[in-house]
Design an enzyme around this catalytic site. Sequence first.
Site, mmCIF file in Angstrom:
data_model
loop_
_atom_site.group_PDB
_atom_site.id
_atom_site.type_symbol
_atom_site.label_atom_id
_atom_site.label_comp_id
_atom_site.label_asym_id
_atom_site.label_seq_id
_atom_site.Cartn_x
_atom_site.Cartn_y
_atom_site.Cartn_z
ATOM 1 N N GLY A 14 0.820 -1.218 0.000
ATOM 2 C CA GLY A 14 0.000 0.000 0.000
ATOM 3 C C GLY A 14 0.846 1.256 0.000
ATOM 4 C CG ASP A 42 -0.938 -6.046 0.716
ATOM 5 O OD1 ASP A 42 -2.149 -6.266 0.484
ATOM 6 O OD2 ASP A 42 -0.488 -4.905 0.909
ATOM 7 N N GLY A 130 -2.855 0.923 11.164
ATOM 8 C CA GLY A 130 -4.156 0.841 10.487
ATOM 9 C C GLY A 130 -5.268 1.394 11.377
ATOM 10 C CG ASP A 159 -2.147 12.140 15.996
ATOM 11 O OD1 ASP A 159 -3.008 12.531 15.210
ATOM 12 O OD2 ASP A 159 -1.914 10.924 16.203
ATOM 13 N NE ARG A 162 -0.957 14.852 10.789
ATOM 14 C CZ ARG A 162 -1.843 13.899 10.552
ATOM 15 N NH1 ARG A 162 -2.665 13.506 11.517
ATOM 16 N NH2 ARG A 162 -1.922 13.330 9.366
ATOM 17 C CG HIS A 187 -4.689 8.444 15.090
ATOM 18 N ND1 HIS A 187 -3.980 9.593 14.832
ATOM 19 C CD2 HIS A 187 -4.984 7.918 13.885
ATOM 20 C CE1 HIS A 187 -3.847 9.741 13.526
ATOM 21 N NE2 HIS A 187 -4.449 8.742 12.921
HETATM 22 N N1 LIG Z 1 -2.243 5.946 12.819
HETATM 23 C C1 LIG Z 1 -1.952 6.872 11.912
HETATM 24 O O1 LIG Z 1 -1.424 7.944 12.258
HETATM 25 C C2 LIG Z 1 -2.238 6.651 10.450
HETATM 26 C C3 LIG Z 1 -1.757 7.560 9.499
HETATM 27 C C4 LIG Z 1 -2.042 7.341 8.159
HETATM 28 C C5 LIG Z 1 -2.791 6.225 7.763
HETATM 29 N N2 LIG Z 1 -3.237 5.361 8.704
HETATM 30 C C6 LIG Z 1 -3.996 4.169 8.335
HETATM 31 O O2 LIG Z 1 -3.095 3.182 7.813
HETATM 32 C C7 LIG Z 1 -3.824 2.269 7.008
HETATM 33 C C8 LIG Z 1 -3.110 2.033 5.671
HETATM 34 O O3 LIG Z 1 -3.091 3.217 4.918
HETATM 35 P P1 LIG Z 1 -2.544 3.250 3.410
HETATM 36 O O4 LIG Z 1 -2.670 4.651 2.948
HETATM 37 O O5 LIG Z 1 -1.233 2.560 3.324
HETATM 38 O O6 LIG Z 1 -3.665 2.362 2.693
HETATM 39 P P2 LIG Z 1 -3.566 1.582 1.304
HETATM 40 O O7 LIG Z 1 -4.965 1.230 0.913
HETATM 41 O O8 LIG Z 1 -2.728 2.319 0.327
HETATM 42 O O9 LIG Z 1 -2.785 0.254 1.692
HETATM 43 C C9 LIG Z 1 -3.313 -0.685 2.564
HETATM 44 C C10 LIG Z 1 -2.735 -2.024 2.164
HETATM 45 O O10 LIG Z 1 -3.165 -2.962 3.147
HETATM 46 C C11 LIG Z 1 -3.492 -4.153 2.471
HETATM 47 N N3 LIG Z 1 -4.354 -4.968 3.329
HETATM 48 C C12 LIG Z 1 -5.676 -4.852 3.546
HETATM 49 N N4 LIG Z 1 -6.088 -5.825 4.373
HETATM 50 C C13 LIG Z 1 -5.005 -6.552 4.691
HETATM 51 C C14 LIG Z 1 -4.792 -7.691 5.496
HETATM 52 N N5 LIG Z 1 -5.793 -8.305 6.138
HETATM 53 N N6 LIG Z 1 -3.537 -8.167 5.613
HETATM 54 C C15 LIG Z 1 -2.522 -7.579 4.969
HETATM 55 N N7 LIG Z 1 -2.654 -6.504 4.170
HETATM 56 C C16 LIG Z 1 -3.888 -6.000 4.039
HETATM 57 C C17 LIG Z 1 -4.144 -3.682 1.166
HETATM 58 O O11 LIG Z 1 -4.147 -4.701 0.189
HETATM 59 C C18 LIG Z 1 -3.227 -2.513 0.805
HETATM 60 O O12 LIG Z 1 -2.132 -2.938 0.019
HETATM 61 C C19 LIG Z 1 -5.234 2.870 6.860
HETATM 62 O O13 LIG Z 1 -6.117 2.226 7.777
HETATM 63 C C20 LIG Z 1 -5.014 4.318 7.240
HETATM 64 O O14 LIG Z 1 -6.213 4.929 7.695
HETATM 65 C C21 LIG Z 1 -2.973 5.550 10.040
HETATM 66 O O1 LIG Z 2 -6.737 10.774 8.768
HETATM 67 C C1 LIG Z 2 -6.638 9.624 8.350
HETATM 68 O O2 LIG Z 2 -7.619 8.916 8.097
HETATM 69 C C2 LIG Z 2 -5.258 9.064 8.112
HETATM 70 C C3 LIG Z 2 -4.416 9.198 9.310
HETATM 71 O O3 LIG Z 2 -5.018 8.649 10.442
HETATM 72 C C4 LIG Z 2 -3.968 10.614 9.567
HETATM 73 O O4 LIG Z 2 -4.052 11.078 10.700
HETATM 74 O O5 LIG Z 2 -3.461 11.253 8.628
#
Ligand SMILES: NC(=O)c1ccc[n+]([C@@H]2O[C@H](COP(=O)([O-])OP(=O)(O)OC[C@H]3O[C@@H](n4cnc5c(N)ncnc54)[C@H](O)[C@@H]3O)[C@@H](O)[C@H]2O)c1
Ligand SMILES: O=C(O)C[C@H](O)C(=O)O
Length: 326
Positions: A14, A42, A130, A159, A162, A187
């Site tokens: 991803g 993945d 995630g 956060d 930021r 979060h």
């Molecule tokens: N905590 C934070 O601060 C923060 C910040 C940014 C994004 N996120 C979160 O991180 C996650 C990923 O974001 P992204 O932009 O990389 O998304 P993305 O859709 O680009 O990538 C996610 C990847 O996870 C894979 N995936 C889905 N289910 C899976 C499973 N059961 N096992 C293994 N892989 C699996 C998908 O195939 C994809 O390749 C999202 O939930 C997003 O909201 C959290």
């Molecule tokens: O806001 C989102 O859904 C992605 C991530 O958790 C963020 O804080 O950027």
Amino acid sequence: MKAPIRITVTGAAGQIGYSLLFRIANGDMLGDDQPIILQLLDLPQAQQVLRGVMMELEDCAFPLLQQVIISDDPKIAFKDAEIAMLVGARPRSKGMERKDLLEANGVIFSVQGRILNEVAARHVKVLVVGNPANTNALIAMKNAPDLDPRNFSAMMRLDHNRAIAQVAQHLFQPVRDVKRMIVWGNHSGTQYPDLNHAQIRGIPVRDLLPDQNWAENEFIPTVQKRGTMVIEARGLSSAASAANAAVAHMHDWVLGAHHNNWVTMSVPSDGSYDIPEGVIYGFPVRCNQGRYQIVQNLAISELGRRHMQDSYRELLEEREHVKHLL
Ligand SMILES: NC(=O)c1ccc[n+]([C@@H]2O[C@H](COP(=O)([O-])OP(=O)(O)OC[C@H]3O[C@@H](n4cnc5c(N)ncnc54)[C@H](O)[C@@H]3O)[C@@H](O)[C@H]2O)c1
Ligand SMILES: O=C(O)C[C@H](O)C(=O)O
């Protein structure tokens, strides 16, 4: 030469994965003397992309990268992992709250918690990225009863970063001088970015603010809504800044934060600051020799307490929603 460390990254095909893997392989996370083995997970439909990512990792000829394993089987990907970065999950899109993802994502973390319990190293350090990260981390932790709950954390470092950046920009000060920032809670939009303990070269940030209302009126809402603003601007959720935060979170947990600073990690609550046990909550922590300690005895304002309890209550609601997975 140190023995290699096995690092599992889920969702490796991803957006965040693409920014994260190369930083890890370059040594930014565990240091430039620590060989690593990457175990990338993945979904089956993402395996072709994952093969491409593996080719690119090979083509970088990173001296620390001993091996790359790719799989759609969590039992292979989590085998003997000492570090697990749980990124794989659906991101939100415009108009969604992070907790709207609980239905789609919660089950991923119950399965992965069980498999971590079965096959990972007993001292594995787990970071859940995630979303909704705090409650997903709780689900993973509860499904891994043989592992120490303190091995589970969720990411609030984005956060935290930021919040530092907003203060540095507002006061025209270097980012590296802003210390002792905290983002309490979930979060989510209820998080409480708290600059009341922050300092710049030893001077309280509060004493440097020309307008005392800035914290409540601008700083807090800006940090709370930053993820949403990035999604509105990019059409995709933050990825490079999230990967950077994940690297920093794990770096500091394993190797210690620089300059006796503290950082924000979401960790199992232990009653500190009147946040009862049972949720994964953002606290200020000091890290030393692979362990974290919640910073104690900080004075919290009445308003701060209200923010902190609001975020706690939201986590209880999320927990109630997924109680069948715990
Ligand atoms: N905590 C934070 O601060 C923060 C910040 C940014 C994004 N996120 C979160 O991180 C996650 C990923 O974001 P992204 O932009 O990389 O998304 P993305 O859709 O680009 O990538 C996610 C990847 O996870 C894979 N995936 C889905 N289910 C899976 C499973 N059961 N096992 C293994 N892989 C699996 C998908 O195939 C994809 O390749 C999202 O939930 C997003 O909201 C959290
Ligand atoms: O806001 C989102 O859904 C992605 C991530 O958790 C963020 O804080 O950027």
